[in-house]
Design an enzyme around this catalytic site. Structure first.
Site, PDB file in Angstrom:
ATOM      1  N   GLY A  97      -7.676  -1.862   1.043  1.00 39.90           N
ATOM      2  CA  GLY A  97      -6.538  -2.674   0.648  1.00 39.90           C
ATOM      3  C   GLY A  97      -5.416  -1.944  -0.040  1.00 39.90           C
ATOM      4  N   SER A  98      -4.848  -2.596  -1.057  1.00 39.56           N
ATOM      5  CA  SER A  98      -3.558  -2.192  -1.602  1.00 39.56           C
ATOM      6  C   SER A  98      -3.544  -0.864  -2.345  1.00 39.56           C
ATOM      7  CB  SER A  98      -3.020  -3.294  -2.525  1.00 39.56           C
ATOM      8  OG  SER A  98      -2.703  -4.447  -1.785  1.00 39.56           O
ATOM      9  N   VAL A  99      -4.694  -0.279  -2.640  1.00 38.27           N
ATOM     10  CA  VAL A  99      -4.630   1.076  -3.212  1.00 38.27           C
ATOM     11  C   VAL A  99      -3.951   2.015  -2.225  1.00 38.27           C
ATOM     12  CG1 VAL A  99      -6.606   0.882  -4.765  1.00 38.27           C
ATOM     13  CG2 VAL A  99      -6.973   1.615  -2.419  1.00 38.27           C
TER      14      VAL A  99
END
Length: 559
Positions: free
Chosen positions: A275-277
């Site tokens: 995801g957003s990492v």
């Protein structure tokens, strides 16, 4: 006549030569026997490898970076038999089964029958049973001394040190690596037998930090009712693995636990869409390629449509955002637009340089290859920008994250001690120093005013990026199952350590509206840093955020 005399002389010459050779050989053998007779017994034994020596093969201790023992050899004994000398098999079976109730009688009778010279009956018998077996007085049955591996740290370091088999050969983790590094060959020629001390193998792991990370992961599993969790602490300057824990783990003193698939080492052998990492890497490539600056405006007013796919923001702002705000608000729309501006070809090149397309090169054998899409249309470029459509191990993210903040140098992680100079020798530049400084500013900003606020620890200037990824399921993505993560560095103005926490399927805490990473992974990072920070950094610095941000700004302007 002369011919006969010549043949006779030739025969005498050959006989004389043969006599000389035989005398010479006997002389060498005699000299060797005299030499051995004058050699101390200990030295003679060094050249004589008996069957018992073979089962006594020793392994070096494994210690952490401070000398704490992680694995060592313990003396034990195993029961054997010489079937040809046993005599009354039925009587022997009856006696042995009376003191060894867990032994298989049918197998025992089969093993004791016949005229074989040697057979194992039971390996590693507890001391309380040895005397009972000895007192039975069965001819042809005895004990051989062996060494067995013992792991004082138990499950806390299981995925790192690995374990050995019944013959004390390494079959997992660093134990397997040590064998592959030449220990097996030393044992084969008798140079690693019992009684020969081998230099300890020192790892980069800090057992104190390892215990703290594992403890906080255990608390997080209980607190958020999660399935699993991963914690990694890296030295950002050397890429040394200071701690690595994956729960559920296993106890290397009971290697059978490692067969449970739920006890997989998720840190290096499990691949996930995190995801957003990944927005950390998307913004880094956008800044490094010159496509955007920190203040470039990005239109995030409306969902982004690509063909039949529509990309939304979880917390939509419905306005224009600067690149800095794209990171702060974790905008999928903004990140996708930056990736599309970079272009698929350059995006793939950056991701490959960050190590995202290849198996992690490290000493630990259990590593998984990322799952990368073969085709790379615009929709893939857009979704990979926020961590969907590419599956990597948590270690991939931790190492690439360290390169984002350490000045832009990527090197494979190591479980052995490594100096900063050594890291610079083998490392490669993946982003410029200026881009790295801007990434530190973004991570600080997100840690103070964005989704990473719950990871703040006074005195350690934590910056980072959250990731909340819907888990891939058959037919799409689950709306109720997530993998949450938080990638952090501290102190963010001069990063020394990187911490990554990943939590699999956390549930909302009572009284909390969401189960997103800011509510669980970020607080877990804070708990870890509050415990390990004082171990790793002697003097915390209680500076205000403005001072730290100014230091970062000056750094990337001057570089």
């Amino acid at each position: 006549m002369r011919r006969a005399q010549g043949e006779e002389q030739g025969a005498k010459g050959r006989i004389a030569l043969l006599i000389v050779v035989c005398v010479g050989l006997f002389g060498l053998i005699g000299g060797r026997l005299v030499s051995l007779g004058m050699t101390p017994a200990e030295a003679r034994n060094a050249y004589h490898v008996t069957p018992q020596d073979e089962v006594q093969a020793s392994r070096p201790d494994i210690v952490d970076r401070n000398g704490e023992v992680l694995a060592t050899d313990l003396a034990t004994a195993s029961l054997y038999a010489e079937p040809r000398n046993v005599g009354l098999v039925d009587e022997a079976v009856e006696k042995l089964s009376s003191v060894l109730p867990d032994i298989d009688v049918a197998t025992l009778r089969r093993d004791l029958s016949g005229d074989r010279g040697f057979v194992w009956l039971k390996r590693e018998i507890p001391s309380r049973l040895r005397e009972k077996v000895h007192d039975l007085g069965i001819p042809g049955v005895g004990f051989l001394s062996e060494t067995r591996r013992f792991y004082p740290g138990g499950p806390s370091v299981g995925h790192i040190v690995g374990h050995t088999d019944i013959d004390n050969a390494g079959i997992a983790g660093m134990e397997k690596t040590i064998d592959g590094g030449g220990l097996g060959a030393l044992q084969a020629v008798g140079l690693a037998r019992k009684g020969r001390s081998l230099a300890p193998v020192r790892l980069s792991i800090d057992l104190r930090v390892q215990h703290a990370v594992r403890d906080e992961l255990s608390r997080a599993l209980e607190r958020y009712r999660a399935l699993a969790a991963v914690g990694i602490v890296l030295d950002a300057r050397t890429m040394e693995v200071v701690a690595m824990s994956s729960l559920p783990d296993y106890n290397p003193n009971n290697p059978a636990e490692a067969l449970d698939p739920n006890r997989l080492n998720r840190a290096t052998a499990g691949v996930y869409e995190l995801g957003s990492v990944f927005k950390t890497f998307t913004l880094a490539m956008g800044l490094d390629s010159g496509v955007v600056t920190l203040n470039t405006p990005i239109d995030a007013r409306y969902p982004l449509k690509i063909g039949r796919f529509t990309i939304h923001d979880f917390h939509a702002t419905h306005r224009w955002l600067t690149v800095k705000e794209v990171f702060q608000h974790s905008s999928n729309i903004g990140s996708a637009k930056i990736a599309l501006a970079v272009g698929a070809k350059r995006q793939k090149a950056y991701l490959k340089s960050f190590g995202m397309f290849d198996r992690i090169e490290t000493e630990l054998p259990e590593t998984a290859r990322p799952l990368v899409q073969k085709s790379w249309p615009d929709v893939t470029a857009a979704t990979v920008a926020f961590g969907h459509g590419i599956s990597v191990t948590p270690m991939h993210v931790a190492v690439a994250g360290a390169a984002m903040v350490n000045g832009g140098i990527y090197a494979p992680p190591t479980f052995y001690p490594r100096s900063e100079a050594e890291m610079m020798t083998i490392g490669r530049r993946v982003i410029s120093p200026q881009t790295s400084a801007m990434m530190r500013e973004l991570m600080l900003f997100n840690g103070t005013d964005g989704s990473g606020r719950n990871a703040r620890v006074p005195g350690y200037n934590v910056g980072g990026k959250t990731g909340t990824a819907e888990k891939a399921v058959k037919g799409g993505y689950s709306e109720s199952k997530r993998i949450n993560s938080f990638l952090a560095a501290f102190p963010i103005d001069d990063p020394q350590y990187v911490v990554l926490i990943v939590i699999d399927e956390p549930k909302p805490e009572e009284g909390k509206p969401y189960a997103t990473a800011g509510y669980n992974a970020a607080p877990t990072v804070a708990n870890v840093i509050s415990r390990v920070g004082p171990m790793l950094i002697k003097t915390p610095r209680f500076e205000n955020d403005d001072a730290v941000e100014r230091a970062i700004t000056v750094a990337y302007q001057d570089e």
